[in-house]
Structure formats: structure tokens, C-alpha cells
Write a protein that holds these residues in place. Structure first.
Motif, PDB file in Angstrom:
ATOM      1  N   ARG A   1       0.865  -0.757   0.098  1.00  0.00           N
ATOM      2  CA  ARG A   1       0.082   0.007   0.413  1.00  0.00           C
ATOM      3  C   ARG A   1       0.940   0.686   0.579  1.00  0.00           C
ATOM      4  O   ARG A   1       0.797   1.699  -0.568  1.00  0.00           O
ATOM      5  N   TYR A   2       1.567   1.367   1.426  1.00  0.00           N
ATOM      6  CA  TYR A   2       2.708   2.771   1.121  1.00  0.00           C
ATOM      7  C   TYR A   2       3.210   2.630  -0.827  1.00  0.00           C
ATOM      8  O   TYR A   2       3.878   3.716  -1.330  1.00  0.00           O
ATOM      9  N   SER A   3       4.055   1.134  -1.330  1.00  0.00           N
ATOM     10  CA  SER A   3       3.995   1.204  -2.252  1.00  0.00           C
ATOM     11  C   SER A   3       3.739   1.956  -3.701  1.00  0.00           C
ATOM     12  O   SER A   3       3.957   2.775  -4.222  1.00  0.00           O
ATOM     13  N   LEU A   4       2.614   1.564  -3.739  1.00  0.00           N
ATOM     14  CA  LEU A   4       1.013   2.041  -4.626  1.00  0.00           C
ATOM     15  C   LEU A   4       1.245   3.246  -4.250  1.00  0.00           C
ATOM     16  O   LEU A   4       0.709   4.540  -5.119  1.00  0.00           O
ATOM     17  N   ALA A   5       1.170   3.685  -2.942  1.00  0.00           N
ATOM     18  CA  ALA A   5       0.862   5.353  -3.421  1.00  0.00           C
ATOM     19  C   ALA A   5       2.056   6.578  -3.525  1.00  0.00           C
ATOM     20  O   ALA A   5       1.846   7.358  -4.053  1.00  0.00           O
ATOM     21  N   TYR A   6       3.136   5.573  -3.113  1.00  0.00           N
ATOM     22  CA  TYR A   6       4.387   6.481  -2.878  1.00  0.00           C
ATOM     23  C   TYR A   6       4.602   6.958  -4.382  1.00  0.00           C
ATOM     24  O   TYR A   6       5.099   7.893  -5.243  1.00  0.00           O
ATOM     25  N   SER A   7       3.885   5.862  -5.469  1.00  0.00           N
ATOM     26  CA  SER A   7       4.379   5.825  -6.585  1.00  0.00           C
ATOM     27  C   SER A   7       3.695   6.249  -7.460  1.00  0.00           C
ATOM     28  O   SER A   7       3.672   7.062  -8.625  1.00  0.00           O
ATOM     29  N   HIS A   8       2.441   7.381  -7.103  1.00  0.00           N
ATOM     30  CA  HIS A   8       0.950   7.971  -7.445  1.00  0.00           C
ATOM     31  C   HIS A   8       1.523   9.301  -6.750  1.00  0.00           C
ATOM     32  O   HIS A   8       0.287  10.099  -7.229  1.00  0.00           O
ATOM     33  N   GLY A   9       2.512   9.398  -5.714  1.00  0.00           N
ATOM     34  CA  GLY A   9       2.523  10.657  -5.829  1.00  0.00           C
ATOM     35  C   GLY A   9       1.844  11.645  -5.131  1.00  0.00           C
ATOM     36  O   GLY A   9       1.688  12.678  -3.961  1.00  0.00           O
ATOM     37  N   ALA A  10       1.574  10.029  -3.931  1.00  0.00           N
ATOM     38  CA  ALA A  10       0.898  10.511  -2.177  1.00  0.00           C
ATOM     39  C   ALA A  10       1.586  10.753  -1.593  1.00  0.00           C
ATOM     40  O   ALA A  10       2.995  10.634  -1.421  1.00  0.00           O
ATOM     41  N   ARG A  11       1.706  12.317  -0.442  1.00  0.00           N
ATOM     42  CA  ARG A  11       2.729  12.208   0.557  1.00  0.00           C
ATOM     43  C   ARG A  11       3.115  11.488   1.398  1.00  0.00           C
ATOM     44  O   ARG A  11       2.455  11.665   2.268  1.00  0.00           O
ATOM     45  N   VAL A  12       3.786  10.568   1.260  1.00  0.00           N
ATOM     46  CA  VAL A  12       4.239   9.288   1.997  1.00  0.00           C
ATOM     47  C   VAL A  12       5.679   9.162   2.431  1.00  0.00           C
ATOM     48  O   VAL A  12       6.057   9.093   1.149  1.00  0.00           O
ATOM     49  N   ALA A  13       5.779   9.141   3.114  1.00  0.00           N
ATOM     50  CA  ALA A  13       7.320   8.285   3.602  1.00  0.00           C
ATOM     51  C   ALA A  13       7.637   7.686   2.266  1.00  0.00           C
ATOM     52  O   ALA A  13       7.579   6.429   2.240  1.00  0.00           O
ATOM     53  N   ARG A  14       8.900   7.711   1.836  1.00  0.00           N
ATOM     54  CA  ARG A  14       9.592   6.741   0.909  1.00  0.00           C
ATOM     55  C   ARG A  14       9.671   4.991   1.246  1.00  0.00           C
ATOM     56  O   ARG A  14      10.175   4.785   2.118  1.00  0.00           O
ATOM     57  N   PRO A  15       9.241   3.989   0.869  1.00  0.00           N
ATOM     58  CA  PRO A  15       9.189   3.190   1.450  1.00  0.00           C
ATOM     59  C   PRO A  15      10.781   2.375   0.757  1.00  0.00           C
ATOM     60  O   PRO A  15      11.047   2.149  -0.643  1.00  0.00           O
TER      61      PRO A  15
ATOM     62  N   ASP B   1       4.681  19.711   9.486  1.00  0.00           N
ATOM     63  CA  ASP B   1       6.106  20.510   9.715  1.00  0.00           C
ATOM     64  C   ASP B   1       5.885  21.791   9.320  1.00  0.00           C
ATOM     65  O   ASP B   1       5.840  21.849   7.656  1.00  0.00           O
ATOM     66  N   LYS B   2       6.454  22.923   9.632  1.00  0.00           N
ATOM     67  CA  LYS B   2       6.361  24.193  10.123  1.00  0.00           C
ATOM     68  C   LYS B   2       4.434  24.350   8.622  1.00  0.00           C
ATOM     69  O   LYS B   2       5.115  25.202   7.491  1.00  0.00           O
ATOM     70  N   GLY B   3       4.012  24.270   8.913  1.00  0.00           N
ATOM     71  CA  GLY B   3       2.332  24.164   8.830  1.00  0.00           C
ATOM     72  C   GLY B   3       2.035  23.535   7.483  1.00  0.00           C
ATOM     73  O   GLY B   3       0.810  23.717   6.975  1.00  0.00           O
ATOM     74  N   ARG B   4       3.362  22.861   7.271  1.00  0.00           N
ATOM     75  CA  ARG B   4       2.198  22.400   5.748  1.00  0.00           C
ATOM     76  C   ARG B   4       2.639  20.283   6.529  1.00  0.00           C
ATOM     77  O   ARG B   4       3.593  20.116   7.376  1.00  0.00           O
ATOM     78  N   VAL B   5       1.715  19.846   5.642  1.00  0.00           N
ATOM     79  CA  VAL B   5       1.871  18.207   5.702  1.00  0.00           C
ATOM     80  C   VAL B   5       3.486  17.934   5.197  1.00  0.00           C
ATOM     81  O   VAL B   5       3.722  17.709   4.234  1.00  0.00           O
ATOM     82  N   SER B   6       3.803  17.192   6.539  1.00  0.00           N
ATOM     83  CA  SER B   6       5.402  16.506   5.448  1.00  0.00           C
ATOM     84  C   SER B   6       5.294  14.834   5.275  1.00  0.00           C
ATOM     85  O   SER B   6       5.691  14.439   4.645  1.00  0.00           O
ATOM     86  N   ALA B   7       4.346  14.009   5.580  1.00  0.00           N
ATOM     87  CA  ALA B   7       3.898  12.838   4.857  1.00  0.00           C
ATOM     88  C   ALA B   7       2.627  12.217   5.863  1.00  0.00           C
ATOM     89  O   ALA B   7       1.986  13.105   6.949  1.00  0.00           O
ATOM     90  N   ILE B   8       1.816  11.543   4.900  1.00  0.00           N
ATOM     91  CA  ILE B   8       0.401  11.294   5.760  1.00  0.00           C
ATOM     92  C   ILE B   8       1.088   9.674   6.335  1.00  0.00           C
ATOM     93  O   ILE B   8       2.186   8.669   5.685  1.00  0.00           O
ATOM     94  N   LEU B   9       0.265   9.070   7.375  1.00  0.00           N
ATOM     95  CA  LEU B   9       0.841   7.467   7.538  1.00  0.00           C
ATOM     96  C   LEU B   9      -0.556   6.642   8.309  1.00  0.00           C
ATOM     97  O   LEU B   9      -1.209   6.992   7.628  1.00  0.00           O
ATOM     98  N   ASP B  10       0.461   5.985   8.103  1.00  0.00           N
ATOM     99  CA  ASP B  10      -0.760   4.763   8.436  1.00  0.00           C
ATOM    100  C   ASP B  10      -1.720   3.668   7.904  1.00  0.00           C
ATOM    101  O   ASP B  10      -2.401   4.383   7.503  1.00  0.00           O
ATOM    102  N   TRP B  11      -1.111   2.910   6.376  1.00  0.00           N
ATOM    103  CA  TRP B  11      -1.548   2.634   5.222  1.00  0.00           C
ATOM    104  C   TRP B  11      -2.650   1.316   6.029  1.00  0.00           C
ATOM    105  O   TRP B  11      -3.204   0.987   4.787  1.00  0.00           O
ATOM    106  N   GLU B  12      -2.309   0.880   6.626  1.00  0.00           N
ATOM    107  CA  GLU B  12      -2.652  -0.556   7.054  1.00  0.00           C
ATOM    108  C   GLU B  12      -4.096  -0.305   6.375  1.00  0.00           C
ATOM    109  O   GLU B  12      -4.365  -1.808   6.318  1.00  0.00           O
TER     110      GLU B  12
END
Length: 343
Positions: free
Chosen positions: A87-101, A226-237
Motif C-alpha cells: 500500500r505504501y509503495s502504491l501510494a508513493y508511486s502515484h505522488g501521495a505525500r508518503v514517506a518513501r518505502p 512541519d512548519k505548517g505543511r503536511v510532511s507525510a501521510i502515515l498508517d496505510w494499513e
């Protein structure tokens, strides 16, 4: 996942992640996987993660990563770590703001259970902090950005979702309701208020068929700022096929405003700013009146999760005051759902 959410300055716990031996095995796996040539020098538990465990891994060359693995006990609605990594990989590959897996390890000889590695991202996650008036410089801009970012997730093409999740259900809302009902039925005691709400929701939403790649737990507390901006979206389980308004209803439900009931955009901003951001990202206009039943569904979904969290504590599988107190929320959650639906 957050520099502001550190907990436990000591080493890793004794159930497979303690001592230099475990860190050495993690280091060897990092090197074999091509993630890092450094040595894992220190690991510390990150706060949050009531359902799974997150650990900060500090390398001797200064690199930092997050190791995400199973908690001592799970709830039935949670997926496996290999499934979550996909799920993380799918989100990351399509530009979601997610920590790189970076990689998935299913070799239990490393730490005793599966885990995967993510980029370390700094920011604040705590909902009770983010909803404070002075927590972010522009609350409406943050709510707007959160709506835009949810739209990015919902825009993932169906052709790329199907290999991960299979074909979507024919009736997305009904599938969600039935899933919640099965989890409720597994509990040892009846919960009639929740049952009544599920019956009403089935009548109101059961014919909804629209399906998108949904986060499934998109709410304040599951993103980092972080500094008023979303730095990552978490917990994709919990991500998968779902109706888009189920995600929006979850984010905007009263239960996830952390006491800021005047702020319908997840407690951090106005509902309208959030919906404007979503429209900017997707072109779809959502009216507040469309969300009432979905918000009620969110209340019941969280109530059932809370009951299972309480059961984890009662069973002795994972003793935790946080889990124990989750059960105390249930009556209020169900009552709010009934109020939303006027039943």
C-alpha cells in the motif's frame, strides 16, 4: 516517524529487537537490500502507533530510517506488514505525500517478525497539539492542503489499484458496513446501539457503488505537520477500495476533531477549506449535507475499533492504559452517530 514523537530513550524491547545482536542483523539486512551501507547504531521507539510499532533506526553514518513492524497483539481489521508495504509503495508511486518505502523484510531470523523500512520524516503528529490555535501559522491553508492531498490518493487509476487489491466490491459502502458488523460480531458482548446504527446505515448507504483507492484512516493524528505543511501521510494499513466519501466522512467526523467541534476540517480548520482543497485536486464538489451519514459511519467504525483495542488490553496480550481507555469512548461515539442520523 516524527522527531517530536520520541519515546523510550533506551534500547529495543526484549521480544526480538533488543541488544547489539538484533541491530547487527538489521545492519546486515540493510546492506544486503541495498538500503544503506552504514551500521544500525541505535533504535528508539516512536510514540503513537496504537495498532503497529514504529522504531527510529539511527545509522552510524548519520542516516535515519523508520522500521515498522507488528505490535504484540493486533486487531482483526489490520492487514499484514507485507500487505501494508504494498500500500505504501502504491501510494508513493502515484505522488501521495508518503514517506518513501525502502524495503520489506519477511525473514523472521532478523528481528523475529516481518518489518519494512521507511524514510524518516520530521513533524508533529499529535492531534491534541495540532488542533491548538497556535499550532500552525495558517489553519485554513493546512485544511485546504489536507483536502488536496486526499484528492491525490483518490485519483490513483483503477488499473494500478486492481493488482494490489483485486476488483472493487459491487457496493462499496455495504462492503464496509458488513466488515464492521463482522468485527462487532466477534466481540463477546452485544452492542445494540452500534447494531441499530449499522442497520440504519445499510438502508441509507447500501446501494453506493463508487470506488477509489482510499486511505481508510485519513484523519488528524495520521499525518505529520512541519512548519505548517503536511510532511507525510502515515498508517496505510486500512487502505483499499472504498467510496471516496467514506474517507472524507472519517476525516471530518466529530470523533476526529480532538475537541475542536467548531473545526469540521479534522479539528485543524474549517470543513469548507478542506472540501475546497478536495475540489481543487479532483474537480469534485462535495456538500456538507452529503457527509452526515458517512460521518455517522465513521463514529461506528471507530467505536468497533475501540472495542477491539480494549479487548487487546483485557486479554493481556498488550497491556496499555491507552488501549484500556478506548472502550470508555464507545457510548459517546454511538450516541453521536445516532444524533447525526436523527434516530
Amino acid at each position: 516517524m516524527t522527531a517530536n514523537s520520541m519515546a523510550g530513550a533506551g534500547g529495543l524491547p526484549a521480544h526480538g529487537l533488543s541488544g547489539e545482536g538484533a541491530l547487527a542483523r538489521v545492519s546486515e539486512w540493510f546492506q544486503r537490500s541495498g538500503i544503506s551501507r552504514g551500521r544500525a547504531a541505535r533504535a528508539s521507539r516512536l510514540s503513537g502507533g496504537a495498532i503497529q510499532e514504529n522504531w527510529r533506526i539511527e545509522m552510524d553514518d548519520g542516516e535515519r530510517f523508520v522500521l515498522r513492524t507488528d505490535a504484540d497483539a493486533s486487531i482483526p481489521t489490520s492487514c499484514s506488514r507485507p500487505e501494508e508495504y504494498a500500500r505504501y509503495s502504491l501510494a508513493y508511486s502515484h505522488g501521495a505525500r508518503v514517506a518513501r518505502p525502502y524495503g520489506l523484510c519477511e525473514d523472521r531470523s532478523v528481528i523475529g517478525k516481518p518489518f519494512f523500512i521507511l524514510e524518516f520524516v520530521s513533524g508533529e503528529t499529535a492531534g491534541h497539539v495540532l488542533v491548538k490555535d497556535n499550532a500552525v501559522p495558517d489553519r485554513e491553508a493546512l485544511a485546504h492542503e489536507l483536502g488536496e492531498l486526499l484528492g491525490v490518493i483518490h485519483r490513483v487509476p483503477a488499473v494500478d489499484i486492481t493488482p494490489v487489491f483485486g476488483v472493487p466490491p459491487s457496493a462499496t459502502a455495504l462492503a464496509s458496513i458488513q466488515h464492521i458488523r463482522r468485527q462487532l460480531d466477534e466481540l463477546p458482548e452485544p452492542h445494540l446501539g452500534a447494531e441499530v446504527c449499522l442497520r440504519e446505515l445499510e438502508a441509507r448507504l447500501g446501494r453506493e457503488t463508487e470506488a477509489v483507492f482510499a486511505h481508510g484512516d485519513y484523519r488528524t493524528g495520521n499525518y505529520m505537520v512541519d512548519k505548517g505543511r503536511v510532511s507525510a501521510i502515515l498508517d496505510w494499513e486500512f487502505s483499499g477500495w472504498s467510496h471516496p466519501l467514506e474517507d472524507i466522512g472519517w476525516f471530518t467526523a466529530p470523533c476526529w476533531r480532538f475537541g475542536r467541534f467548531d473545526m469540521g476540517g479534522g479539528g485543524v480548520g474549517s470543513l469548507q477549506s478542506f472540501l475546497d482543497g478536495y475540489r481543487h485536486s479532483t474537480g469534485r464538489h462535495v456538500d456538507a449535507s452529503e457527509l452526515v451519514d458517512w460521518q455517522a459511519l465513521a463514529q461506528i467504525k471507530w467505536a468497533v475499533i475501540a472495542l477491539h483495542q480494549e479487548a487487546r488490553h483485557i486479554s493481556g496480550a498488550q497491556r496499555s492504559l491507552e488501549l484500556a481507555l478506548s472502550g470508555r469512548l464507545v457510548s459517546g461515539l454511538v450516541l453521536e452517530a445516532m444524533k447525526l442520523m436523527e434516530i
